[in-house]
Scaffold this active site. Structure first.
Site, PDB file in Angstrom:
ATOM      1  N   TYR A   1       1.105 -56.981 -20.104  1.00  0.00           N
ATOM      2  CA  TYR A   1       2.251 -56.474 -20.865  1.00  0.00           C
ATOM      3  C   TYR A   1       1.786 -55.483 -21.929  1.00  0.00           C
ATOM      4  CZ  TYR A   1       4.563 -60.703 -19.045  1.00  0.00           C
ATOM      5  OH  TYR A   1       5.058 -61.681 -18.235  1.00  0.00           O
TER       6      TYR A   1
ATOM      7  N   ASP B   1      12.368 -62.984 -30.460  1.00  0.00           N
ATOM      8  CA  ASP B   1      12.386 -61.568 -30.104  1.00  0.00           C
ATOM      9  C   ASP B   1      13.523 -60.870 -30.853  1.00  0.00           C
ATOM     10  OD1 ASP B   1      14.716 -62.253 -28.745  1.00  0.00           O
ATOM     11  OD2 ASP B   1      13.876 -61.947 -26.743  1.00  0.00           O
TER      12      ASP B   1
ATOM     13  N   ASP C   1      12.767 -61.321 -19.467  1.00  0.00           N
ATOM     14  CA  ASP C   1      13.922 -61.494 -20.340  1.00  0.00           C
ATOM     15  C   ASP C   1      14.824 -60.264 -20.260  1.00  0.00           C
ATOM     16  OD1 ASP C   1      13.113 -63.980 -21.252  1.00  0.00           O
ATOM     17  OD2 ASP C   1      11.987 -63.159 -22.944  1.00  0.00           O
TER      18      ASP C   1
ATOM     19  N   ARG D   1       6.769 -63.830 -26.151  1.00  0.00           N
ATOM     20  CA  ARG D   1       7.568 -64.052 -27.370  1.00  0.00           C
ATOM     21  C   ARG D   1       6.918 -65.110 -28.253  1.00  0.00           C
ATOM     22  NH1 ARG D   1      13.039 -66.219 -26.005  1.00  0.00           N
ATOM     23  NH2 ARG D   1      12.302 -66.602 -23.884  1.00  0.00           N
TER      24      ARG D   1
END
Length: 303
Positions: free
Chosen positions: A68, A82, A40, A175
């Site tokens: 992540y 987010d 993103d 997310r």
């Protein structure tokens, strides 16, 4: 000359993965650039890009699991799940502890059903979800199974912020994990910050930022560990080292008889010559008896 291979890029915040692809095309003077999984715009970290002939291997690399690190903010729910989105709900989360959050996060580990965020690049009848959402149209709920290998806190709660680490299958929306975690603990949450640190065997510490890439290319310097040639790219299946006769058959797209064969019918194999150079990839189309003999059909060949 960097024409055919894999490039590891450390993406900056504020740009799309496509922006990075366009920048790398310009820097390398190479039109054929593909990516093995987007990030993103607000996220940072590892992008794996294929160049030249290596773009034909993208479909095998895009499925790699991802790792992540980031921050989750509790008490605030957003429409994009987010920090880039608009606030849709706020709830107090003063009683929340790291222990309670960690326990709830553990409930997501394993195979679970996940819905894509309404603001995502997923398509419905050729239209991106985020386009539907921006127009105020109904966004369909698309549920798919994903696998979460790890989802846990990496530090203490700092007010309403919790640092975390997640490792998951390709296609998992972190997310959505943050959003669903907020619902699980009862106060809502969104993904405040995200950085991808690993894609399959590739780690972020090998990657270069676009700024550093531009500097090195301009100075005709090596890209170091950030660049892998076509022959160096690891693929998620076994190797088949061909002799001289088999090599010629493979290069002409003809089947080869292999013994011993490490694989079953339908499995992919990496086809190498005796110098460990990549000839292509193929599939096992037949196994013969129980003697470890099989027939391999080349599917992609690099002349």
């Amino acid at each position: 000359m960097m024409r055919d291979g894999l490039l590891l890029v450390d993406k900056d915040p504020g740009c799309t993965s496509h922006d990075v692809v366009q920048q790398v095309r310009r820097l390398l003077g190479q039109r054929k650039i593909g990516h093995c999984g987007t990030l993103d715009p607000g996220a940072t970290g590892l992008l794996t890009l294929t160049a030249g002939k290596a773009t034909r291997l993208t479909r095998f690399l895009v499925r790699a699991p991802k790792v992540y690190e980031g921050w989750i903010r509790f008490g605030i729910t957003t429409d994009t799940y987010d920090a880039a989105g608009s606030v849709v709900e706020e709830q107090p989360c003063g009683e929340l502890t790291r222990s309670a959050a960690g326990e709830a996060m553990g409930g997501f580990v394993g195979t679970c059903e996940q819905a894509a965020p309404p603001y995502s690049a997923k398509k419905h009848r050729g239209v991106r979800y985020y386009e539907l959402a921006r127009r105020g149209e109904e966004v369909p709920t698309a549920i798919k199974p994903v696998e979460v290998f790890e989802f846990e806190p990496t530090g203490e709660l700092r007010g309403d912020l919790l640092p975390f680490r997640a490792s998951c299958s390709s296609g998992t929306y972190v997310r959505s994990l943050a959003h669903d975690l907020g619902r699980a603990v009862g106060c809502g949450a969104h993904l405040a910050e995200l950085r991808r640190t690993q894609v399959g065997p590739f780690r972020l510490d090998r990657a270069l930022s676009v700024t550093e890439l531009e500097r090195r290319v301009g100075e005709s310097r090596s890209l170091g560990d950030a660049w892998l040639t076509l022959d160096e790219i690891p693929l998620p299946f076994s190797d088949l080292v061909a002799d001289a006769q088999q090599e010629q058959r493979i290069l002409h797209g003809q089947t080869v008889l292999v013994k011993p064969l490490a694989g079953q019918e339908g499995d992919w194999v990496k086809l190498l010559n005796r110098r460990r150079q990549l000839l292509g990839v193929g599939t096992v189309i037949e196994t013969i008896g129980s003697r470890g003999v099989g027939v391999v059909q080349p599917r992609i060949v690099f002349q």
